[in-house]
Design an enzyme around this catalytic site. Structure first.
Site, PDB file in Angstrom:
ATOM      1  N   GLY A  10      63.266  17.139 -22.892  1.00 10.60           N
ATOM      2  CA  GLY A  10      62.012  17.740 -22.440  1.00 10.60           C
ATOM      3  C   GLY A  10      62.003  19.242 -22.663  1.00 10.60           C
ATOM      4  N   ALA A  11      61.004  19.732 -23.383  1.00 13.48           N
ATOM      5  CA  ALA A  11      60.879  21.171 -23.631  1.00 13.48           C
ATOM      6  C   ALA A  11      59.539  21.661 -23.096  1.00 13.48           C
ATOM      7  CB  ALA A  11      61.011  21.470 -25.128  1.00 13.48           C
ATOM      8  N   ARG A  49      52.836  28.704 -18.139  1.00 10.25           N
ATOM      9  CA  ARG A  49      54.162  28.528 -17.534  1.00 10.25           C
ATOM     10  C   ARG A  49      55.254  28.285 -18.561  1.00 10.25           C
ATOM     11  NH1 ARG A  49      51.085  24.297 -17.566  1.00 10.25           N
ATOM     12  NH2 ARG A  49      51.861  22.196 -17.846  1.00 10.25           N
ATOM     13  N   ILE A  75      62.451   9.850 -27.136  1.00  8.13           N
ATOM     14  CA  ILE A  75      63.771   9.462 -26.604  1.00  8.13           C
ATOM     15  C   ILE A  75      63.975   7.946 -26.635  1.00  8.13           C
ATOM     16  CG2 ILE A  75      63.003   9.375 -24.177  1.00  8.13           C
ATOM     17  CD1 ILE A  75      66.413  10.698 -25.412  1.00  8.13           C
ATOM     18  N   ASP A 121      58.412  14.386 -17.607  1.00  7.52           N
ATOM     19  CA  ASP A 121      57.299  14.248 -16.687  1.00  7.52           C
ATOM     20  C   ASP A 121      56.859  12.807 -16.528  1.00  7.52           C
ATOM     21  OD1 ASP A 121      56.425  13.858 -19.211  1.00  7.52           O
ATOM     22  OD2 ASP A 121      54.429  14.591 -18.782  1.00  7.52           O
ATOM     23  N   ARG A 157      62.013   8.877 -17.768  1.00  8.95           N
ATOM     24  CA  ARG A 157      63.051   9.271 -16.813  1.00  8.95           C
ATOM     25  C   ARG A 157      63.948   8.079 -16.477  1.00  8.95           C
ATOM     26  NH1 ARG A 157      59.828  12.516 -12.183  1.00  8.95           N
ATOM     27  NH2 ARG A 157      61.867  13.217 -11.495  1.00  8.95           N
ATOM     28  N   CYS A 187      36.529  -6.101  -8.795  1.00 11.39           N
ATOM     29  CA  CYS A 187      35.175  -6.042  -8.230  1.00 11.39           C
ATOM     30  C   CYS A 187      34.852  -4.664  -7.661  1.00 11.39           C
ATOM     31  CB  CYS A 187      34.996  -7.118  -7.167  1.00 11.39           C
ATOM     32  SG  CYS A 187      34.983  -8.769  -7.893  1.00 11.39           S
ATOM     33  N   CYS A 193      72.404   0.737 -11.923  1.00 13.70           N
ATOM     34  CA  CYS A 193      73.726   1.353 -11.831  1.00 13.70           C
ATOM     35  C   CYS A 193      74.778   0.415 -11.242  1.00 13.70           C
ATOM     36  CB  CYS A 193      73.667   2.676 -11.076  1.00 13.70           C
ATOM     37  SG  CYS A 193      73.364   2.524  -9.322  1.00 13.70           S
TER      38      CYS A 193
HETATM   39 ZN   LIG Z   1      71.106   2.747  -9.153  1.00 15.39          ZN
END
Ligand SMILES: [Zn+2]
Lengths: 662, 329
Positions: A28-29, A63, A100, A121, A126, A177, A461
């Site tokens: 991300g840049a 920014r 990515i 973002d 992510r 609806c 994970c």
């Molecule tokens: Zn996890």
């Protein structure tokens, strides 16, 4: 004394020398990325790969300080690398203008970095980077900002929660609806204009049937759905005459008159709702239209009619744009009924002309002036029908485009905090890792929380990842499963039954489901796919096979497909198993009701890392309002958590929490 | 309508959506003076120039050294030996051509007349990386002329920011609730000298703990040491003196002994050896925090801090103590 003398004095020689050899992947840049690139260079990081798919927009320049007006439309990664390079010429920056999600950014590629920093973002990207870092066991620092708020989360496999451990807020869908028949808020009208009407008139002519079937399944009113079918069919006719000068009148009459009248005919619908009123195109344009009085449901108190229908054009409808001194700007001006009709007519003509010129379907883009004009006008006219507050073009842009306010200061703070956490990770000072929150709490604007342990039910994970070099064109699923001790399907009528069963070598075979992403490829009762090659089933390099235990007793095993090593013999097996497979830890009993589904691969939209927009499902609309998707709740005890614009914020219970010292 | 006005609206779109047009207009009409141009100042300046203040004045009389390249991203190797302001100004201007930039390379003269002249036509003064006596003097002069005063800087991996806004009014709105009313509040700030005499005796154990007095008083001890010696602590030899000073200050402020009986070595030890140095990530946090707060003060939108912020980079957290302020008026 060199440029790094200060850093050496503060961080020590050892860490500074380590930084010079550290390979960083910065994804991300944009808002955070520009600030982070600067801070990394100045801190003395030696090798930075900077990846971003996006190009520079004018609204970035408030920014993203590495970009200038002349850079607009150029690649963010390339311009940022070029602009920041002189901050520290000793650092090697490799900018990559790419997505990515591309398969070339595979496990092996991620494994080439010492640390990964997310400055993204959108939630999909992510989560993807999180998963890649978990599977490659590379430390990651996650981050996101929204307005004054931001957060930094260091992630190390097995030592902390990963980004997927806590469920993320997903885009909300409105009932069909509500959008098509009974809107009650401005966002309902905007969603109708952007995601339904715009597509019907100028977009890909898509089939509504799937959506209707889903709505019926969810218990929505079958009569209404039947009506909506009729309404949808009429668009086909209208589309064919979009280029006639009469197009605006035709479209208007259908959507604001005929359709409204037809809805009014469904009396059940209006028993407890205020009835919409039909609008008349010609009468409005000739200045003779007066909005009829609304019939209110007997049971409800009278609704405020926020619209003044007088045709002198002076009296503006609501729109909160006049709240400050910017009311003079075109975008911020509250639009009257007549203004909206004129904007409607001209935008229909402009869009029809563009579409005719290219004969390509158009799609809504908040930065496309014609499209934004159209959505503003059509949403407001619908709001007027229904007695809903109208919005200025400026407000519609934010709501339809999922714009998140963004400022340099939060991004600067977050970039500093990311680097400070990255230093802890590189030193392996895991006890000093903290999630840090930039927030508006008066006494503690930078809050910290210690690392929570991984969620035992996390589908990212807690899985065990094994690199799996193979030739997917030749490797057959059944052979792969046998090699890892998975029993074959019972109904498989294979001649080599004995062999396939793998009873040889006395191995105990277990039963399992096999997934690629969320596609089920194999289960004990359904073994046809066992004979197919991996490539035949679309499982190629960069993808992975998730082996999910049939009894749910152990965690998932994930084989991540990689190319075979160059010295792999042509006649050898078309895959390489590790000499010993890792032992799979037991999965805790599925007692937690909130356990994420397994394998919980979200639908990932492959969109550019851009800090203004998020996953923007065409139908779904409630946005995750952060410069990077939802933010998880920190595990701190004494504080409560509230949600602000999609960011979870730590907060004390007290209303105005200040501590005075005098 | 003037084309430039429309362009500005597009350029500042994402921040106007946060703080509104009126705050943006006040920023555009504001003149800010930044004193000294080290790492934190570079960050502050980048942030307020991007945000679109009207005029920025910078005063710094030093020359660029190689050391400045560590956190000063407005400097390049070839700038070494040039005046800091001369090296930085073109790069600052390039950030936002709409901002008017003025530089002064004369030394800071603390005489009353000189400060009076310097602060004329200035709305907000931001003094970075000064010692405490200088800050007290600057704050006093700002009070006299009714200027908003900010001070900030880094001490190794630590940082601080202070503000004295006199009597300050702002508008805030609870964005978590739809159609929440805008509320105007007014606060009376304390001078730096008054703030530093504040007592902590009335604070509960929990409130005291939340403010992280270890970090606050370690930083204040560095200020006191520098005031006594005229130089920053810069070796292990100073640890014990710093610790003794910190304990004196803790006693004077009557900090709840159940929370912090005596200053441990942890922070003072790190400060004793690193206080004079600066690194980019800490400057980025301080510069971001300071600039954000200055923009809140200038824009009159949302509550600025009140009134001493301290940051511990290695710990990650930052707190704000309200020192010597009586609260809302
Ligand atoms: Zn996890």
């Amino acid at each position: 004394m060199g440029r790094d003398a200060h850093a050496r004095a503060i961080l020590g020689d050892e860490l500074c020398s380590q930084l010079a050899n550290t390979r960083v992947l910065l994804v991300g840049a944009g808002g955070i990325g520009c600030e982070l690139l600067k801070t990394l260079l100045l801190t003395g990081f030696g090798h930075i790969t900077l990846l971003d798919l996006d190009t520079i927009d004018l609204s970035n320049l408030n920014r993203q300080f590495l970009f200038r007006k002349k850079d607009v439309k150029q690649s963010k990664a390339l311009v940022a690398a070029e602009a920041a390079g002189p901050f520290n010429p000793a650092c090697k920056i490799e900018p990559i203008h790419a997505d990515i999600f591309e398969p070339r950014f595979d496990l092996a590629w991620f494994s080439g970095f010492d640390i990964v920093l997310n400055a993204l973002d959108n939630l999909g990207a992510r989560l993807h980077v999180n998963k890649m870092c978990i599977s490659a066991n590379i430390p990651l620092v996650e981050s996101g900002t929204a307005g004054y708020m931001g957060q930094v989360q260091p992630i190390v496999k097995d030592r902390s929660e990963c980004f997927a451990c806590m469920p993320k807020e997903t885009p909300k869908t409105f009932p069909v609806c509500t959008i098509r028949s009974t809107p009650s808020t401005p966002i309902h009208c905007i969603v109708w204009a952007k995601s339904y009407l715009f597509g019907k008139l100028f977009g890909e002519s898509e089939d509504d049937e799937a959506e209707f079937a889903e709505a019926l399944k969810n218990g929505e009113n079958p009569n209404e759905i039947a009506e909506l079918r009729v309404e949808a069919a009429a668009f086909t006719k209208i589309r064919s005459s979009l280029n006639s000068p009469k197009a605006p009148a035709l479209v208007f009459d259908k959507i604001y008159n005929a359709d409204i009248k037809r809805l009014l005919g469904m009396e059940d619908m209006w028993k407890s709702r205020t009835q919409p009123v039909p609008l008349e195109y010609t009468a409005i344009r000739s200045g003779t239209f007066v909005i009829p009085e609304r019939k209110k449901p007997g049971t409800q108190k009278a609704m405020n009619v926020v619209v003044n229908g007088h045709s002198n054009g002076k009296k503006a409808v609501n729109g909160s744009g006049t709240a400050d001194s910017a009311g003079g700007l075109k975008d911020r001006k509250a639009l009257s009924l007549e203004d909206n009709v004129e904007l409607f007519a001209s935008s229909v003509q402009r869009l029809a002309k563009r579409q005719a010129a290219t004969s390509q379907p158009l799609s809504f883009d908040k930065d496309d002036d014609d499209a934004l004009d159209f959505v503003t006008a059509t949403a407001n006219l619908r709001a007027i029908c229904y007695g809903i507050q109208t919005k200025t073009r400026w407000e519609v842009k934010e709501m339809a485009g999922n714009i998140i306010p963004a400022i340099a200061t939060t991004n600067a703070m977050i970039s500093g905090l990311i680097v400070l956490q990255a230093l802890h990770l590189l030193k392996k000072s895991y006890d000093r890792m903290r999630s840090v929150y930039v927030r508006t709490k008066p006494t503690a604007p930078l809050g910290v929380s210690t690392m929570a342990p991984p969620n035992p039910y996390c589908a990212v994970c807690r899985d065990v990842y094994v690199p799996f070099p193979c030739n997917p064109e030749i490797a057959v699923l059944g052979d792969v499963l046998r090699a890892i001790g998975i029993a074959k399907a019972e109904d498989e009528d294979d001649d080599n039954d004995e062999e396939m069963n793998g009873a040889e070598e006395g191995k105990v075979m277990r039963e399992a489901y096999v997934y690629e992403g969320n596609r089920l490829l194999f289960e004990p009762e359904m073994g046809e796919n066992a004979k197919k090659t991996l490539a035949y089933m679309g499982v190629t390099w960069g993808k992975s096979l998730t082996i999910m235990d049939y009894d749910g007793k152990v965690v998932n095993l994930v084989l991540v497909l990689l190319p075979l090593p160059p010295d792999h013999g042509a006649d050898a097996k078309p895959f390489v198993m590790p000499s010993t497979l890792p032992t799979l830890p037991a999965r805790p009993p599925p007692s937690a009701p909130s356990a994420p589904p397994t394998p919980a691969k979200p639908t990932l939209k492959r969109s550019a890392p851009e800090d203004d927009e998020l996953i923007d499902d065409t139908r779904a609309i409630k946005r995750i309002r952060t410069e990077g998707g939802a933010v998880k709740a920190p595990a701190e005890k004494e504080t409560t958590i509230r949600e602000e614009n999609g960011v979870l914020i730590l907060d004390d219970d007290e209303e105005d929490n200040v501590i005075e010292l005098d | 309508m003037a084309r430039s006005h429309v362009d500005e609206a597009a350029l500042y779109d994402r921040q106007i959506r946060l703080w509104g047009f009126d705050a943006q207009t006040r920023m555009r009409n504001a003149t800010v003076l930044v004193l000294r141009l080290r790492g934190t100042a570079c960050e502050v300046i980048k942030n307020i120039v991007l945000a679109g203040i009207g005029t920025l004045k910078i005063l710094d009389d030093a020359e660029v050294t190689e050391l400045d390249l560590g956190a000063g991203f407005f400097y390049r190797e070839e700038d070494v030996g040039k005046k800091r302001v001369d090296a930085a100004i073109p790069r600052i201007s390039a950030l936002n051509p709409l901002v008017n930039i003025v530089s002064l390379s004369s030394p800071l003269d603390l005489s009353d007349d000189s400060l009076h002249a310097l602060f004329l036509n200035i709305d907000l003064v931001c003094a970075t990386d000064y010692d405490r006596p200088t800050l007290e003097k600057l704050d006093e002069a700002c009070r006299k002329q009714g200027k908003q005063f900010y001070a900030g800087g880094t001490l190794g991996s630590y940082g601080y920011a202070f503000c004295d806004l006199g009597e300050h009014s702002y508008v805030s709105q609870d964005k978590t609730k739809p159609n929440a009313p805008q509320i105007r509040k007014t606060f009376k700030y304390a001078s730096l000298s008054t703030a530093l005499k504040a007592s902590w005796s009335h604070l509960s154990k929990r409130d005291t703990k939340e403010l992280n007095p270890e970090v606050v008083f370690s930083i204040l001890a560095v200020w006191e040491y520098s005031a006594r010696h005229g130089v920053m602590p810069n070796s292990y030899d100073t640890v014990h003196e710093l610790q003794a000073i910190a304990n004196e200050l803790l006693g004077a402020a009557q900090v709840n002994k159940l929370v912090l009986k005596a200053m441990p070595e942890k922070h003072v030890e790190l400060l004793a050896t690193t206080a004079p140095y600066e690194i980019s990530p800490v400057c980025a946090v301080l510069g971001g925090f300071l600039a954000q707060d200055m923009l809140k003060a200038i824009g009159g939108r949302e509550a600025p801090m009140a009134n001493l912020f301290t940051f511990d980079g290695m710990g990650g957290g930052g707190t704000v103590c309200r020192l010597g302020m009586k609260g809302a008026v």
